[in-house]
Design an enzyme around this catalytic site. Structure first.
Site, PDB file in Angstrom:
ATOM      1  N   ARG A  33       6.695   4.444 -31.438  1.00  0.00           N
ATOM      2  CA  ARG A  33       6.555   5.898 -31.239  1.00  0.00           C
ATOM      3  C   ARG A  33       6.384   6.224 -29.759  1.00  0.00           C
ATOM      4  O   ARG A  33       6.699   7.319 -29.299  1.00  0.00           O
ATOM      5  CB  ARG A  33       5.376   6.435 -32.070  1.00  0.00           C
ATOM      6  CG  ARG A  33       5.134   7.919 -31.938  1.00  0.00           C
ATOM      7  CD  ARG A  33       4.425   8.513 -33.157  1.00  0.00           C
ATOM      8  NE  ARG A  33       3.264   7.742 -33.562  1.00  0.00           N
ATOM      9  CZ  ARG A  33       2.030   7.877 -33.051  1.00  0.00           C
ATOM     10  NH1 ARG A  33       1.804   8.771 -32.119  1.00  0.00           N
ATOM     11  NH2 ARG A  33       1.028   7.152 -33.497  1.00  0.00           N
ATOM     12  N   TYR A  86      21.799  29.016 -29.607  1.00  0.00           N
ATOM     13  CA  TYR A  86      21.826  28.299 -30.886  1.00  0.00           C
ATOM     14  C   TYR A  86      20.708  28.815 -31.807  1.00  0.00           C
ATOM     15  O   TYR A  86      19.591  29.063 -31.343  1.00  0.00           O
ATOM     16  CB  TYR A  86      21.661  26.798 -30.619  1.00  0.00           C
ATOM     17  CG  TYR A  86      21.439  26.017 -31.869  1.00  0.00           C
ATOM     18  CD1 TYR A  86      22.389  25.997 -32.883  1.00  0.00           C
ATOM     19  CD2 TYR A  86      20.259  25.315 -32.073  1.00  0.00           C
ATOM     20  CE1 TYR A  86      22.178  25.302 -34.050  1.00  0.00           C
ATOM     21  CE2 TYR A  86      20.040  24.604 -33.235  1.00  0.00           C
ATOM     22  CZ  TYR A  86      21.008  24.608 -34.222  1.00  0.00           C
ATOM     23  OH  TYR A  86      20.792  23.933 -35.385  1.00  0.00           O
ATOM     24  N   ASP A 158      20.118  23.975 -22.105  1.00  0.00           N
ATOM     25  CA  ASP A 158      20.813  23.251 -23.174  1.00  0.00           C
ATOM     26  C   ASP A 158      22.236  22.987 -22.692  1.00  0.00           C
ATOM     27  O   ASP A 158      23.022  23.906 -22.508  1.00  0.00           O
ATOM     28  CB  ASP A 158      20.810  24.109 -24.448  1.00  0.00           C
ATOM     29  CG  ASP A 158      21.414  23.382 -25.643  1.00  0.00           C
ATOM     30  OD1 ASP A 158      22.175  22.421 -25.435  1.00  0.00           O
ATOM     31  OD2 ASP A 158      21.138  23.804 -26.782  1.00  0.00           O
ATOM     32  N   LYS A 183      25.853  15.763 -31.069  1.00  0.00           N
ATOM     33  CA  LYS A 183      27.197  16.337 -30.898  1.00  0.00           C
ATOM     34  C   LYS A 183      28.036  15.457 -29.958  1.00  0.00           C
ATOM     35  O   LYS A 183      28.299  14.327 -30.259  1.00  0.00           O
ATOM     36  CB  LYS A 183      27.059  17.764 -30.379  1.00  0.00           C
ATOM     37  CG  LYS A 183      26.119  18.638 -31.210  1.00  0.00           C
ATOM     38  CD  LYS A 183      26.724  18.940 -32.559  1.00  0.00           C
ATOM     39  CE  LYS A 183      25.836  19.694 -33.526  1.00  0.00           C
ATOM     40  NZ  LYS A 183      24.439  19.917 -33.258  1.00  0.00           N
TER      41      LYS A 183
END
Ligand code: PLP
Length: 358
Positions: A33, A86, A158, A183
């Site tokens: 983690r 988005y 972004d 993506k």
């Protein structure tokens, strides 16, 4: 001491707990983690692509933005975002942050002055996305980064739609760049991942929060992501060419009323012929090496090429089915398809995965 995977041999390290290196929890040899060797390797490649001091990987693009925002703002602060952005980012701005006592303002990103007008003494963060999903609108990165810096406000961009091959926001003064690596960066539709790239000092703050949100990427995913990134320089130019060809074809199609694409098409062809001449041109021409592969089109009511425009009367749909232009609306759709709000089934080839806003 274990040597771990090297850039030439990116094997996977899938242990969750490590014996070595426990003195440095932020390092890659402590607990997964906190980060593992594969995370570090993918992050180093992204930092190099984006031209930033460092990078970190997260379990998804949404994990990246949510963790970053939670790390960088507190109750009473103010955040500026874009009207065209988005949907998940919009929901962070409109739903999540206000619930935590953080006020938000959404502006029309096409005009940098709108960002300036929205600034208050409480503003801590500006979130930009260019080209934006879904309208492919452009934000002038240099202008927004400049005014943010002048007011001591951090900027997050972004860069999912552009990719670092078409645009590097950090070159224009943006503090932190983030991606849905799900993506273009991965490019194989088999990984959900996010990345954040920026100065180590800011990433350390975000990493502290990511340790609490647990938005950790699995150990195999960075290995897959690196495999995907290796073909990015081959894929992006092809996406760019396809985007331009499609934008041009749709612009002259009689059924299409509007094409949302980052450039005005006649100028673009000319610009491509004289690459390098960027002065005095709109923001996207100064900050993007190419327009990218994404566009959005609107069709006349009743035309068949977009899911939105398929919301017409069932009678009209039946007539078109009788002419063989549409699947019969009275026949149940195959189990894997979604029905549109008006009940007509998606057209052939329009799978649930082809929706550009996800
Ligand atoms: C521009 C953009 N940013 C962020 C995201 C969220 O990324 P993820 O789905 O990896 O959480 C998406 C998802 O479609 C997106 O299109």
């Amino acid at each position: 001491m274990r040597s771990g995977p090297t850039p030439r041999d990116p094997g996977t390290e899938d242990a969750t707990t490590f014996a070595a290196g426990a003195v440095e929890p932020r390092g890659q040899d402590f607990y997964t983690r906190s980060g593992n060797p594969n995370h570090a390797q993918a992050a180093a490649v992204v930092a190099e692509l984006e031209g930033t001091e460092g990078a970190m990987v997260t379990a998804s693009g949404m994990a990246a933005i949510t963790t970053a925002v939670l790390a960088l703002v507190s109750s009473g602060d103010h955040v500026i975002g874009q009207k065209s952005t988005y949907g998940g980012t919009a929901s962070v701005l409109l739903n999540l942050l206000p619930r935590l006592g953080v006020s938000t303002t959404l502006v029309d990103q096409r005009d940098p002055e709108e960002f300036e007008k929205a600034l208050t003494s409480k503003t801590r963060l500006i979130l930009v996305e260019t080209p934006s999903n879904p309208l492919l609108q452009i934000t002038d990165l240099r202008a927004v980064a400049g005014l943010a810096r002048a007011h001591g406000v951090l900027t997050l961009a972004d860069n999912t739609f552009a990719t670092p091959l078409n645009q590097r926001p950090a070159d224009f003064g943006i503090d932190v760049v983030w991606h849905s690596a799900t993506k273009y960066l991965n490019g194989h539709s088999d990984v959900s991942a996010g990345v954040l790239a920026g100065p180590a000092k800011i990433l350390d703050r975000i990493w502290d929060t990511s340790l609490l949100t647990g938005a950790t990427l699995g150990p195999t995913d960075p290995w897959l992501l690196l495999r995907g990134i290796r073909t990015l320089p081959l894929r992006v130019p092809r996406h760019n060419d396809n985007g331009l060809a499609l934008a041009e074809a749709l612009s002259s199609h009689p059924a299409v009323t509007r094409v949302h694409y980052p450039a005005a098409l006649p100028h673009l062809r000319r610009r491509r012929r004289v690459r390098g001449h960027r002065t005095g041109r709109p923001a996207q021409h100064r900050q993007q090496a190419d327009e990218g592969g994404l566009l959005r089109s609107r069709t006349r009511r009743g035309c068949l090429s977009s899911r939105r425009t398929r919301c017409r009367s069932r009678r009209e749909a039946r007539q078109q089915a009788a002419r063989g232009q549409l699947p019969d609306p009275d026949r149940p759709p195959p189990p894997y398809t979604r029905t549109t709000p008006c009940g007509s089934p998606p057209a052939a080839g329009d799978t649930p995965h082809s929706h550009s806003e996800t």
